[in-house]
Write a protein that holds these residues in place. Structure first.
Motif, PDB file in Angstrom:
ATOM      1  N   VAL A 141       0.787  -1.236   0.055  1.00 40.55           N
ATOM      2  CA  VAL A 141       0.065   0.087  -0.055  1.00 40.55           C
ATOM      3  C   VAL A 141       0.879   1.273   0.007  1.00 40.55           C
ATOM      4  CG1 VAL A 141      -1.819   1.183   1.604  1.00 40.55           C
ATOM      5  CG2 VAL A 141      -2.010  -1.204   1.055  1.00 40.55           C
ATOM      6  N   PHE A 142       1.865   1.135   0.841  1.00 40.66           N
ATOM      7  CA  PHE A 142       2.764   2.445   0.843  1.00 40.66           C
ATOM      8  C   PHE A 142       3.576   2.684  -0.412  1.00 40.66           C
ATOM      9  CE2 PHE A 142       7.024   4.352   1.453  1.00 40.66           C
ATOM     10  CZ  PHE A 142       6.765   5.694   1.993  1.00 40.66           C
ATOM     11  N   LYS A 143       3.805   1.587  -0.956  1.00 45.15           N
ATOM     12  CA  LYS A 143       4.621   1.869  -2.320  1.00 45.15           C
ATOM     13  C   LYS A 143       3.602   2.335  -3.551  1.00 45.15           C
ATOM     14  CE  LYS A 143       8.205  -1.761  -2.013  1.00 45.15           C
ATOM     15  NZ  LYS A 143       8.714  -2.949  -2.704  1.00 45.15           N
ATOM     16  N   ILE A 144       2.236   2.116  -3.217  1.00 42.32           N
ATOM     17  CA  ILE A 144       1.520   2.868  -4.260  1.00 42.32           C
ATOM     18  C   ILE A 144       1.191   4.297  -4.124  1.00 42.32           C
ATOM     19  CG2 ILE A 144      -1.155   2.914  -4.985  1.00 42.32           C
ATOM     20  CD1 ILE A 144      -1.289  -0.154  -4.438  1.00 42.32           C
ATOM     21  N   LYS A 145       0.961   4.702  -2.902  1.00 46.28           N
ATOM     22  CA  LYS A 145       0.891   6.082  -2.243  1.00 46.28           C
ATOM     23  C   LYS A 145       2.412   6.730  -2.404  1.00 46.28           C
ATOM     24  CE  LYS A 145      -2.433   7.328  -2.141  1.00 46.28           C
ATOM     25  NZ  LYS A 145      -3.427   7.592  -3.379  1.00 46.28           N
ATOM     26  N   ASN A 146       3.289   6.201  -1.801  1.00 48.26           N
ATOM     27  CA  ASN A 146       4.796   6.694  -1.583  1.00 48.26           C
ATOM     28  C   ASN A 146       4.634   8.160  -1.082  1.00 48.26           C
ATOM     29  OD1 ASN A 146       7.263   5.996  -1.833  1.00 48.26           O
ATOM     30  ND2 ASN A 146       7.383   7.272  -3.588  1.00 48.26           N
ATOM     31  N   GLU A 147       3.700   8.568  -0.012  1.00 49.56           N
ATOM     32  CA  GLU A 147       3.853   9.811   0.344  1.00 49.56           C
ATOM     33  C   GLU A 147       4.615   9.788   1.870  1.00 49.56           C
ATOM     34  OE1 GLU A 147      -0.067  11.685   0.494  1.00 49.56           O
ATOM     35  OE2 GLU A 147      -0.543  10.480  -1.318  1.00 49.56           O
ATOM     36  N   LYS A 148       5.240  11.094   1.884  1.00 46.71           N
ATOM     37  CA  LYS A 148       5.979  11.135   3.130  1.00 46.71           C
ATOM     38  C   LYS A 148       4.990  11.208   4.400  1.00 46.71           C
ATOM     39  CE  LYS A 148      10.209  13.157   1.292  1.00 46.71           C
ATOM     40  NZ  LYS A 148      10.969  14.423   1.050  1.00 46.71           N
ATOM     41  N   GLY A 149       5.275  10.796   5.618  1.00 47.61           N
ATOM     42  CA  GLY A 149       4.479  10.694   6.651  1.00 47.61           C
ATOM     43  C   GLY A 149       3.451   9.896   6.809  1.00 47.61           C
ATOM     44  N   ILE A 150       3.094   8.794   5.869  1.00 47.57           N
ATOM     45  CA  ILE A 150       2.607   7.530   6.138  1.00 47.57           C
ATOM     46  C   ILE A 150       3.107   6.850   7.097  1.00 47.57           C
ATOM     47  CG2 ILE A 150       1.522   5.529   4.982  1.00 47.57           C
ATOM     48  CD1 ILE A 150       1.192   7.201   2.417  1.00 47.57           C
ATOM     49  N   SER A 151       2.576   6.363   8.031  1.00 48.68           N
ATOM     50  CA  SER A 151       3.068   5.408   9.082  1.00 48.68           C
ATOM     51  C   SER A 151       2.246   3.954   8.914  1.00 48.68           C
ATOM     52  CB  SER A 151       2.528   5.853  10.564  1.00 48.68           C
ATOM     53  OG  SER A 151       2.719   4.877  11.605  1.00 48.68           O
ATOM     54  N   PHE A 152       2.996   2.848   9.194  1.00 50.74           N
ATOM     55  CA  PHE A 152       2.377   1.473   9.066  1.00 50.74           C
ATOM     56  C   PHE A 152       1.333   1.411  10.101  1.00 50.74           C
ATOM     57  CE2 PHE A 152       5.753  -1.273   6.394  1.00 50.74           C
ATOM     58  CZ  PHE A 152       5.778  -0.095   5.315  1.00 50.74           C
ATOM     59  N   PRO A 153       1.565   1.658  11.524  1.00 52.40           N
ATOM     60  CA  PRO A 153       0.657   1.257  12.287  1.00 52.40           C
ATOM     61  C   PRO A 153      -0.503   2.425  12.392  1.00 52.40           C
ATOM     62  CG  PRO A 153       2.751   2.240  13.399  1.00 52.40           C
ATOM     63  CD  PRO A 153       3.021   2.124  11.973  1.00 52.40           C
TER      64      PRO A 153
END
Length: 219
Positions: free
Chosen positions: A156-168
């Motif tokens: 999911v992160f790789k699709i959005k690739n936005e700074k500030g996204i946290s896994f938990p």
């Protein structure tokens, strides 16, 4: 043959998986790198990472592309130039882990991750997932499921690739069973809630080590 598997998800999406068995020298002799990526390769301290990097270029060749067709934006996200097979822009995602590398190519945004399932994932599970999703499972099943969840978050992160996204804090997996081979997840970030369809499968390396492949599409 090191091309381990091709998964045809649909008519416009293919997953290519490479089992990295060749030496660095053999892989290097079989690919052509542009100047930027040659410098990047030479700065890698680990031969394992170098072989993973080169095996990704072998997968590009399998898909009808070359290193020259691949470029990265300022945030490090990979992009592919259209080739003779695709006049429209195509999406790519890349991952490698120890013995395996993989690329996903699609006409829609896609994120992919491949991970070696290891016991230590349970030690850090509370840092990235809802550990109640591991309840009533054996230790082996907990390792497998936690590895899938990590792959969900990475994809999911790789699709959005936005700074500030946290896994938990921002990416949430919905309840699923290992036998489902698919799941759903949400990204709650910047006052938006976005949904994702997840697909996963386990890959046997034939040496008692199991890998988990996960890929995601924005719904």
């Amino acid at each position: 043959m090191p091309l381990h598997k091709i998964i045809t998800h649909d008519s416009a999406t293919k997953i290519y998986i490479w089992k990295i068995e060749e030496s660095f020298e053999d892989l290097f002799d079989e690919v052509v790198l542009n100047d930027i990526n040659l410098i990047r390769l030479n700065t890698m301290k680990s031969e394992m990472h170098q072989r993973g990097f080169l095996s990704v270029r072998k997968l590009l060749q399998e898909a009808g592309y070359s290193d020259a067709d691949l470029h990265y934006d300022q945030d490090g996200k990979p992009h592919l130039k259209p080739n003779s097979q695709n006049i429209e822009p195509v999406e790519i995602s890349i991952s490698h882990s120890f013995e395996f590398s993989t690329i996903a190519i699609s006409d829609k945004p896609i994120g992919i991750d491949i991970e070696l399932a290891k016991e230590k994932v349970l030690k850090i599970a509370s840092r990235f997932m809802d550990v109640s999703h591991l309840k009533d499972l054996s230790e082996e099943e907990q390792i497998r499921k936690a590895t899938v969840v990590w792959g969900i978050k990475e994809s999911v992160f790789k699709i959005k690739n936005e700074k500030g996204i946290s896994f938990p804090d921002h990416i949430f997996e919905n309840t699923f069973l290992l036998s489902d081979k698919k799941a759903t997840a949400q990204l709650s970030f910047n006052n938006l809630i976005e949904s994702f369809d997840i697909f996963f499968e386990e890959i046997d390396s034939n040496n008692s080590q199991n890998y988990t492949l996960v890929y995601a599409f924005e719904n």
